[in-house]
Every structure is written in structure tokens, then in C-alpha cells.
Motif scaffolding. Structure first.
Motif, PDB file in Angstrom:
ATOM      1  N   GLN A  21      48.207  49.879  32.750  1.00 56.43           N
ATOM      2  CA  GLN A  21      48.568  50.509  31.482  1.00 56.43           C
ATOM      3  C   GLN A  21      47.747  51.752  31.167  1.00 56.43           C
ATOM      4  O   GLN A  21      48.213  52.619  30.442  1.00 56.43           O
ATOM      5  N   THR A  22      46.530  51.852  31.686  1.00 57.93           N
ATOM      6  CA  THR A  22      45.645  52.943  31.274  1.00 57.93           C
ATOM      7  C   THR A  22      45.468  54.051  32.306  1.00 57.93           C
ATOM      8  O   THR A  22      44.982  55.122  31.954  1.00 57.93           O
ATOM      9  N   ASP A  23      45.823  53.833  33.542  1.00 59.66           N
ATOM     10  CA  ASP A  23      45.621  54.843  34.586  1.00 59.66           C
ATOM     11  C   ASP A  23      46.978  55.388  35.028  1.00 59.66           C
ATOM     12  O   ASP A  23      47.751  54.684  35.688  1.00 59.66           O
ATOM     13  N   PRO A  24      47.285  56.640  34.683  1.00 62.49           N
ATOM     14  CA  PRO A  24      48.594  57.204  35.035  1.00 62.49           C
ATOM     15  C   PRO A  24      48.876  57.202  36.538  1.00 62.49           C
ATOM     16  O   PRO A  24      50.027  57.049  36.947  1.00 62.49           O
ATOM     17  N   ALA A  25      47.852  57.339  37.356  1.00 62.80           N
ATOM     18  CA  ALA A  25      48.055  57.325  38.808  1.00 62.80           C
ATOM     19  C   ALA A  25      48.516  55.952  39.278  1.00 62.80           C
ATOM     20  O   ALA A  25      49.313  55.831  40.215  1.00 62.80           O
ATOM     21  N   ILE A  26      48.015  54.915  38.637  1.00 59.40           N
ATOM     22  CA  ILE A  26      48.418  53.550  38.980  1.00 59.40           C
ATOM     23  C   ILE A  26      49.775  53.241  38.362  1.00 59.40           C
ATOM     24  O   ILE A  26      50.657  52.679  39.008  1.00 59.40           O
ATOM     25  N   ASN A  27      49.953  53.621  37.122  1.00 54.89           N
ATOM     26  CA  ASN A  27      51.201  53.353  36.408  1.00 54.89           C
ATOM     27  C   ASN A  27      52.393  54.009  37.088  1.00 54.89           C
ATOM     28  O   ASN A  27      53.503  53.499  37.031  1.00 54.89           O
ATOM     29  N   GLY A  28      52.167  55.112  37.758  1.00 57.35           N
ATOM     30  CA  GLY A  28      53.248  55.833  38.409  1.00 57.35           C
ATOM     31  C   GLY A  28      53.736  55.215  39.709  1.00 57.35           C
ATOM     32  O   GLY A  28      54.757  55.633  40.243  1.00 57.35           O
ATOM     33  N   LEU A  29      53.023  54.229  40.218  1.00 59.49           N
ATOM     34  CA  LEU A  29      53.441  53.586  41.467  1.00 59.49           C
ATOM     35  C   LEU A  29      54.548  52.578  41.173  1.00 59.49           C
ATOM     36  O   LEU A  29      54.388  51.695  40.345  1.00 59.49           O
ATOM     37  N   GLY A  30      55.648  52.682  41.872  1.00 63.27           N
ATOM     38  CA  GLY A  30      56.767  51.782  41.632  1.00 63.27           C
ATOM     39  C   GLY A  30      56.507  50.358  42.093  1.00 63.27           C
ATOM     40  O   GLY A  30      56.867  49.398  41.426  1.00 63.27           O
ATOM     41  N   PHE A  31      55.867  50.207  43.247  1.00 61.63           N
ATOM     42  CA  PHE A  31      55.571  48.885  43.802  1.00 61.63           C
ATOM     43  C   PHE A  31      54.091  48.849  44.136  1.00 61.63           C
ATOM     44  O   PHE A  31      53.586  49.749  44.799  1.00 61.63           O
ATOM     45  N   GLN A  32      53.401  47.815  43.661  1.00 56.64           N
ATOM     46  CA  GLN A  32      51.959  47.729  43.858  1.00 56.64           C
ATOM     47  C   GLN A  32      51.591  46.398  44.493  1.00 56.64           C
ATOM     48  O   GLN A  32      52.153  45.354  44.141  1.00 56.64           O
ATOM     49  N   VAL A  33      50.625  46.453  45.391  1.00 59.16           N
ATOM     50  CA  VAL A  33      50.078  45.250  46.015  1.00 59.16           C
ATOM     51  C   VAL A  33      48.620  45.160  45.601  1.00 59.16           C
ATOM     52  O   VAL A  33      47.831  46.062  45.889  1.00 59.16           O
ATOM     53  N   TRP A  34      48.272  44.085  44.910  1.00 56.79           N
ATOM     54  CA  TRP A  34      46.903  43.851  44.444  1.00 56.79           C
ATOM     55  C   TRP A  34      46.309  42.703  45.251  1.00 56.79           C
ATOM     56  O   TRP A  34      46.904  41.626  45.323  1.00 56.79           O
ATOM     57  N   LYS A  35      45.159  42.950  45.877  1.00 58.83           N
ATOM     58  CA  LYS A  35      44.503  41.931  46.701  1.00 58.83           C
ATOM     59  C   LYS A  35      43.101  41.676  46.174  1.00 58.83           C
ATOM     60  O   LYS A  35      42.289  42.595  46.087  1.00 58.83           O
ATOM     61  N   LEU A  36      42.844  40.433  45.823  1.00 59.19           N
ATOM     62  CA  LEU A  36      41.503  40.023  45.417  1.00 59.19           C
ATOM     63  C   LEU A  36      40.864  39.319  46.603  1.00 59.19           C
ATOM     64  O   LEU A  36      41.429  38.356  47.141  1.00 59.19           O
ATOM     65  N   THR A  37      39.693  39.794  47.009  1.00 58.99           N
ATOM     66  CA  THR A  37      38.947  39.184  48.102  1.00 58.99           C
ATOM     67  C   THR A  37      37.584  38.769  47.568  1.00 58.99           C
ATOM     68  O   THR A  37      36.819  39.621  47.092  1.00 58.99           O
ATOM     69  N   VAL A  38      37.295  37.478  47.649  1.00 64.62           N
ATOM     70  CA  VAL A  38      36.030  36.936  47.149  1.00 64.62           C
ATOM     71  C   VAL A  38      35.026  36.878  48.294  1.00 64.62           C
ATOM     72  O   VAL A  38      35.335  36.397  49.389  1.00 64.62           O
ATOM     73  N   LYS A  39      33.830  37.369  48.021  1.00 64.04           N
ATOM     74  CA  LYS A  39      32.769  37.400  49.028  1.00 64.04           C
ATOM     75  C   LYS A  39      31.900  36.145  48.920  1.00 64.04           C
ATOM     76  O   LYS A  39      31.996  35.388  47.954  1.00 64.04           O
ATOM     77  N   GLU A  40      31.037  35.961  49.894  1.00 70.25           N
ATOM     78  CA  GLU A  40      30.165  34.779  49.948  1.00 70.25           C
ATOM     79  C   GLU A  40      29.260  34.653  48.727  1.00 70.25           C
ATOM     80  O   GLU A  40      28.917  33.552  48.312  1.00 70.25           O
ATOM     81  N   ASP A  41      28.848  35.774  48.143  1.00 72.69           N
ATOM     82  CA  ASP A  41      27.939  35.746  46.991  1.00 72.69           C
ATOM     83  C   ASP A  41      28.688  35.637  45.651  1.00 72.69           C
ATOM     84  O   ASP A  41      28.112  35.833  44.594  1.00 72.69           O
ATOM     85  N   ASN A  42      29.985  35.323  45.715  1.00 71.00           N
ATOM     86  CA  ASN A  42      30.855  35.173  44.541  1.00 71.00           C
ATOM     87  C   ASN A  42      31.159  36.495  43.833  1.00 71.00           C
ATOM     88  O   ASN A  42      31.683  36.483  42.731  1.00 71.00           O
ATOM     89  N   SER A  43      30.828  37.609  44.443  1.00 69.96           N
ATOM     90  CA  SER A  43      31.340  38.881  43.949  1.00 69.96           C
ATOM     91  C   SER A  43      32.710  39.053  44.610  1.00 69.96           C
ATOM     92  O   SER A  43      33.107  38.269  45.471  1.00 69.96           O
ATOM     93  N   ALA A  44      33.442  40.078  44.198  1.00 66.25           N
ATOM     94  CA  ALA A  44      34.783  40.254  44.745  1.00 66.25           C
ATOM     95  C   ALA A  44      35.187  41.720  44.706  1.00 66.25           C
ATOM     96  O   ALA A  44      34.593  42.520  43.986  1.00 66.25           O
TER      97      ALA A  44
END
Length: 82
Positions: A17-40
């Protein structure tokens, strides 16, 4: 719902909603990858596997090592729901 990861949905939709560069993409793939230290890393790709943007998350208790979500036509989906 099972993971209680409402923050993940909030993060994706806020960026959409807030980033026009992201909002302009018709199809988006979001990937969350969790690391060993629980950061991601939350990574955004376009529909052609091109990296668009990444967001670092300092801590998460997300129960999976990775999840992929698709955002298309203002609807956030698991790939199996498409």
C-alpha cells in the motif's frame, strides 16, 4: 491462521500500500525465510523470479523455515490456493 503470523500479512500489505514500486507490480511472490537465529528475510520477487526488494526481520517465532505467498489482484494467497 495456524502460525498466528498476522504480522506477516501486515508487513506485506503495508509495503504493497505504501511503496508505489511494489504496488505497481501485477503479480508478486513473497518469500519468508527463517534463519537459525530466528531472524528472517522477507523477499519480494515479480512473477518472473526477479528480485524486487528484501526486508530484514530481527526476530520471528514463525514455525516454518520458509513460506511463499502470492499477491495478485489485491488478494494474498498461498500458492496452493491459486
Amino acid at each position: 491462521e495456524r502460525a498466528k503470523a498476522y504480522w506477516l500479512i501486515d508487513d506485506i500489505l503495508f509495503a504493497y500500500q505504501t511503496d508505489p514500486a511494489i504496488n505497481g507490480l501485477g503479480f508478486q511472490v513473497w518469500k519468508l525465510t527463517v534463519k537459525e537465529d530466528n531472524s528472517a528475510t522477507l523477499r519480494l520477487e515479480d512473477g518472473d523470479q526477479k528480485h524486487v526488494k528484501s526486508f530484514e526481520i530481527s526476530y520471528t517465532d514463525f514455525p516454518l523455515k520458509e513460506i511463499t505467498l502470492w499477491l495478485t489482484d489485491n488478494v494474498l494467497l498461498l500458492p496452493s490456493e491459486y
